[in-house]
Design a protein around this motif. Sequence first.
Motif, PDB file in Angstrom:
ATOM      1  N   PRO A  65      79.742 -59.300  18.480  1.00 39.35           N
ATOM      2  CA  PRO A  65      78.462 -58.880  19.058  1.00 39.35           C
ATOM      3  C   PRO A  65      77.397 -59.968  18.908  1.00 39.35           C
ATOM      4  O   PRO A  65      76.603 -60.193  19.827  1.00 39.35           O
ATOM      5  N   GLU A  68      77.642 -62.525  21.632  1.00 40.83           N
ATOM      6  CA  GLU A  68      77.080 -62.007  22.888  1.00 40.83           C
ATOM      7  C   GLU A  68      75.555 -62.082  22.861  1.00 40.83           C
ATOM      8  O   GLU A  68      74.923 -62.475  23.838  1.00 40.83           O
ATOM      9  N   SER A  92      77.008 -52.497  18.730  1.00 40.64           N
ATOM     10  CA  SER A  92      78.452 -52.738  18.696  1.00 40.64           C
ATOM     11  C   SER A  92      78.755 -53.866  19.679  1.00 40.64           C
ATOM     12  O   SER A  92      77.868 -54.311  20.420  1.00 40.64           O
ATOM     13  N   HIS A  93      79.998 -54.287  19.728  1.00 42.61           N
ATOM     14  CA  HIS A  93      80.379 -55.337  20.681  1.00 42.61           C
ATOM     15  C   HIS A  93      80.139 -54.855  22.116  1.00 42.61           C
ATOM     16  O   HIS A  93      79.572 -55.589  22.937  1.00 42.61           O
ATOM     17  N   ALA A  96      76.473 -54.911  22.819  1.00 43.82           N
ATOM     18  CA  ALA A  96      75.984 -56.279  22.952  1.00 43.82           C
ATOM     19  C   ALA A  96      76.328 -56.840  24.329  1.00 43.82           C
ATOM     20  O   ALA A  96      75.523 -57.553  24.935  1.00 43.82           O
TER      21      ALA A  96
END
Length: 168
Positions: A65, A68, A92-93, A96
């Motif tokens: 994350p 990003e 969270s990923h 992100a």
Amino acid sequence: MKRQAGRPRKNSVPVAQEFRGKTSREILGEQVGESQDQIRRYIRLTELIPEILEMVDDKKISMRPAVELSYLPKEEQEILYDAMESEACTPSHAQAIKIRKFSAEGRLNEDVLLSIMSEEKPNQVEQWKIPKNRLKKYFPSGITQQKMEETIIKALELYRKREKSRER
């Protein structure tokens, strides 16, 4: 001809000749036992504002994350940091990625950030686990997990109806 200290002769062999064709990421990765993608991620983190980078160092934000988020302009990172502080949460990923997409489209603002950050994360949904060996005696062999779950839910619904009718 007298050589100057610290300067190679014109015809000298480059120090890193054995690394010919390798990128600096590959070389560094081999030296420290990391993949070149991981090295790229570490380098990318240098684009984060210090406050968010510190959160990565403190393991409050995971690497993916954070990478990003490193693509966001500094001003948007500052707004994000304020949102993370005020809401006491980190993206969270998947969140992100959404944040980065909104930023790239020029549609990221504080309201959008707060909306994305307030989404429920999959790892925050409470899960129940029942070992399969405790359930297999109730189901024919070869039944899929999804079919087992559907059957269990139907059985629980019937149980609930029966319990409600007994209470009356």
